[in-house]
Design a protein around this motif. Sequence first.
Motif, PDB file in Angstrom:
ATOM      1  N   TRP A 233       0.840  -1.205   0.000  1.00  0.00           N
ATOM      2  CA  TRP A 233       0.000   0.000   0.000  1.00  0.00           C
ATOM      3  C   TRP A 233       0.871   1.250   0.000  1.00  0.00           C
ATOM      4  CZ3 TRP A 233      -3.489  -2.858  -1.466  1.00  0.00           C
ATOM      5  CH2 TRP A 233      -3.986  -3.956  -0.756  1.00  0.00           C
ATOM      6  N   TYR A 284       3.396   5.101   7.820  1.00  0.00           N
ATOM      7  CA  TYR A 284       2.057   5.173   7.234  1.00  0.00           C
ATOM      8  C   TYR A 284       1.559   6.614   7.224  1.00  0.00           C
ATOM      9  CZ  TYR A 284       2.595   0.294   8.505  1.00  0.00           C
ATOM     10  OH  TYR A 284       3.082  -0.971   8.648  1.00  0.00           O
ATOM     11  N   ILE A 288       0.571   9.125   3.954  1.00  0.00           N
ATOM     12  CA  ILE A 288      -0.667   9.896   3.789  1.00  0.00           C
ATOM     13  C   ILE A 288      -0.338  11.367   3.557  1.00  0.00           C
ATOM     14  CG2 ILE A 288      -2.750  10.707   4.963  1.00  0.00           C
ATOM     15  CD1 ILE A 288      -3.010   7.963   6.209  1.00  0.00           C
ATOM     16  N   LEU A 291       0.791  11.934   0.120  1.00  0.00           N
ATOM     17  CA  LEU A 291      -0.338  11.925  -0.814  1.00  0.00           C
ATOM     18  C   LEU A 291      -1.051  13.268  -0.818  1.00  0.00           C
ATOM     19  CD1 LEU A 291      -2.094   8.470  -0.393  1.00  0.00           C
ATOM     20  CD2 LEU A 291      -0.935   9.376  -2.394  1.00  0.00           C
TER      21      LEU A 291
ATOM     22  N   ILE B  86     -11.876   0.886   2.421  1.00  0.00           N
ATOM     23  CA  ILE B  86     -11.197  -0.388   2.699  1.00  0.00           C
ATOM     24  C   ILE B  86     -10.732  -0.371   4.159  1.00  0.00           C
ATOM     25  CG2 ILE B  86      -9.583  -2.065   1.694  1.00  0.00           C
ATOM     26  CD1 ILE B  86     -11.269  -0.908  -0.442  1.00  0.00           C
ATOM     27  N   VAL B 145      -8.801   4.917  -1.270  1.00  0.00           N
ATOM     28  CA  VAL B 145      -8.419   3.509  -1.106  1.00  0.00           C
ATOM     29  C   VAL B 145      -7.133   3.406  -0.295  1.00  0.00           C
ATOM     30  CG1 VAL B 145      -7.639   1.447  -2.305  1.00  0.00           C
ATOM     31  CG2 VAL B 145      -9.520   2.767  -3.225  1.00  0.00           C
ATOM     32  N   VAL B 146      -6.148   4.166  -0.713  1.00  0.00           N
ATOM     33  CA  VAL B 146      -4.844   4.075  -0.062  1.00  0.00           C
ATOM     34  C   VAL B 146      -4.912   4.650   1.358  1.00  0.00           C
ATOM     35  CG1 VAL B 146      -2.419   4.644  -0.271  1.00  0.00           C
ATOM     36  CG2 VAL B 146      -3.772   4.311  -2.312  1.00  0.00           C
ATOM     37  N   THR B 147      -5.612   5.779   1.509  1.00  0.00           N
ATOM     38  CA  THR B 147      -5.647   6.376   2.858  1.00  0.00           C
ATOM     39  C   THR B 147      -6.382   5.470   3.840  1.00  0.00           C
ATOM     40  OG1 THR B 147      -7.467   7.736   2.042  1.00  0.00           O
ATOM     41  CG2 THR B 147      -5.363   8.815   2.313  1.00  0.00           C
ATOM     42  N   LEU B 149      -6.708   2.263   3.688  1.00  0.00           N
ATOM     43  CA  LEU B 149      -5.851   1.101   3.944  1.00  0.00           C
ATOM     44  C   LEU B 149      -4.750   1.442   4.944  1.00  0.00           C
ATOM     45  CD1 LEU B 149      -5.440  -0.433   0.409  1.00  0.00           C
ATOM     46  CD2 LEU B 149      -6.053  -1.692   2.452  1.00  0.00           C
ATOM     47  N   LEU B 150      -4.120   2.591   4.741  1.00  0.00           N
ATOM     48  CA  LEU B 150      -3.017   2.975   5.629  1.00  0.00           C
ATOM     49  C   LEU B 150      -3.542   3.262   7.039  1.00  0.00           C
ATOM     50  CD1 LEU B 150      -0.985   5.237   3.175  1.00  0.00           C
ATOM     51  CD2 LEU B 150      -0.338   2.980   4.015  1.00  0.00           C
ATOM     52  N   PHE B 151      -4.764   3.809   7.113  1.00  0.00           N
ATOM     53  CA  PHE B 151      -5.371   4.056   8.426  1.00  0.00           C
ATOM     54  C   PHE B 151      -5.512   2.772   9.235  1.00  0.00           C
ATOM     55  CE2 PHE B 151      -6.907   8.024  10.039  1.00  0.00           C
ATOM     56  CZ  PHE B 151      -6.733   8.913   8.995  1.00  0.00           C
ATOM     57  N   PHE B 153      -3.478   0.330   9.463  1.00  0.00           N
ATOM     58  CA  PHE B 153      -2.209   0.054  10.141  1.00  0.00           C
ATOM     59  C   PHE B 153      -1.985   1.056  11.277  1.00  0.00           C
ATOM     60  CE2 PHE B 153      -1.870  -1.925   6.066  1.00  0.00           C
ATOM     61  CZ  PHE B 153      -1.184  -3.088   6.312  1.00  0.00           C
TER      62      PHE B 153
END
Lengths: 313, 349
Positions: A233, A284, A288, A291, B86, B145-147, B149-151, B153
């Motif tokens: 990811w 992580y 973010i 991004l 997600i 989607v990526v945010t 998913l990272l959340f 973790f």
Amino acid sequence: MDVLAILFTTALWAAAIRIASPLIFATLGELLCERAGVINLGIEGIMTVGAFAGWITVYAGFGLWAGVVVAALAGAVFGLLHAVLVVPLGLSQHVTGIGITLLASSLAYYFYRLALPEVTTPPKIEPFQPWAIPGLSDLPFVGEALFRQTPLTYLAFIMVVLVAWLLARTPLGLAIKAVGENPAAAEAQGINVVAVRMGAVVAGSALMGMGGAFLTLSAFNSFFFDMINGRGWISVALVVFGSWRPGKALIGALLFGLFDAYQLRLQQWAGAVVPYQLFLMLPYVLSIIALILVSRRAAYPRALMVPYRKGER
Amino acid sequence: MRLEPRAERSLLLTLGFPLLALMAAGLFAAVLVMLAGANPFTVFALILKGSLGSRFALMETLTRATPLIFTGLAAAVAFRAKLWNIGGEAQFYAGAVMTVVFGTGLLPLPAPLLIPVLMFAAMLGGAAILYAPAFLKTRFGVDEVVTTLLFNFIFLLFVSLLLEGPLKDPMGLGWPQSKKVIADAQLPRLMKGLRLHWGFVLALTAAFVVWFIDRRTVLGYEMRAVGHNAKAAHFAGIPVARVIAKTALISGGLAALGGFSEVAGLKGNLTLDLSPGFGYTGIVVAMLALLNPLGVIAAAVFVAAVFVGADAMSRSAGVPSYIAHVMVAASLLTMVTAVMFTRHRLRWR
């Protein structure tokens, strides 16, 4: 040790490059898929499969390079599955990708348990050893950090050059970019959109598989559950951060590796005061933030996630 | 080769293809079982017996289905509006954390008051977790989607931090676990001697409420419109960003209720293994249900049966219980393929 002094240790920079290596493979792989207009969220599972396939090959007595090849092939197989479902069949790339991740990782765990039903501590293999590049490795500071890495790290850097060259200098690269930007126009140029997209996804997934194999063959020396731990990811985020360019993606991965290596050392230094979980969150959180920073001017491949059906508008 | 939309869909096709999809996933699992040197018929019989074969097994399956209904609904609601949530895993844990924060003695209320308060707090927690990525999506165009998913973790690490710090049970013998919720915070068992609890009834109610919102309210209509074509919805005067925000609040709240129900109804406290991936499995549940809120109930029971049955089977047949994960993931892929073919036909030209 002083917090700033850590920055000037070769060990830090060597670790940064080591940490970046699997991310470089995976980010390049995802980049290749996305440049062709396909987002591949199977990445996390494909890396798991690559890690497992590489490890079990070596564990079974074959060579390390055989492990890398098998990992790439295993990645390619799941890439092909993703490609078939989302390119000619036009299924949702999000849902299919998540499905591939769930399927690929559960298959890896299933076969791991099948191969080793009773073990509690995962058995180790003899990993890749560092290769000191003659001459260059004797350079002060840089030599220690850059040129005493394992062969897979060098391969990762070679791949960056290869993918950059492919995209920028070859007709095939032009075709990949064309089907990712404007498939109808590409079709009009005589490009087989379906074939090019599928090829890019398969090749990209092979790279992801190699990224997974780096973890088992060059870093942890064994396979265990949840070992990818979000690296897939993070790579998806790094592709956006690198604005879909191999060079920038490499810089992103290296920055990330540097940051991760630095926080690992800070953790030892400040671990008594600050809970270690905060440090573990940083990668992580950083992804973010990255991004958010780039998303305003992110130039997505225009046909990303848009299925192409001939004659449909 | 090309795909053409089907002019009409017969009932046989609409029902037959999904059934074929599940059979294909089963066939794939059968091959894997044979690779493990076991007889697939024996294994499937054991899975069936272990999940539905006795009253106890059935109740165990429904208990396992309860959190999956919540996370399945969360995914279904979000996916209908094309909000790719997600992050069900993080929202599930957010609900559990809120339940433990307020339910372990901080609020000494009687059960009829405390339980609604805890539910509300849990939903608020989960909604907040998803609101952030939804905001980043509508405001900055960051892919959710990526945010999300990272959340997952980030939040799991946060839970770990809480369980080793402020929420740690001093009597827990050093294990990272929270205190048990007080008696007034517990959801009663449906029947004496069973593990099935009122959370299951709550899950069924939630499914009906979501169905009602989806089919009978303006918001439901707007959510579907945004999911179908956000641009067109915008031109039709639907406030797209606001609808996405509302969707996020509902979706996050639903997943969080799952966390509440699991703590208040089953486990009693919060640990790091409260969810064996309920958030991710919820996505499969939602897709198997074709995003239909009532279908989520059936899909959750099916998926729970596979997991519970496989656990029982692996103890006696020696096939790794990961076969359940493989079956569930494979059925997701075969199902979305089958649904596509109910709507399109292949033309070889």
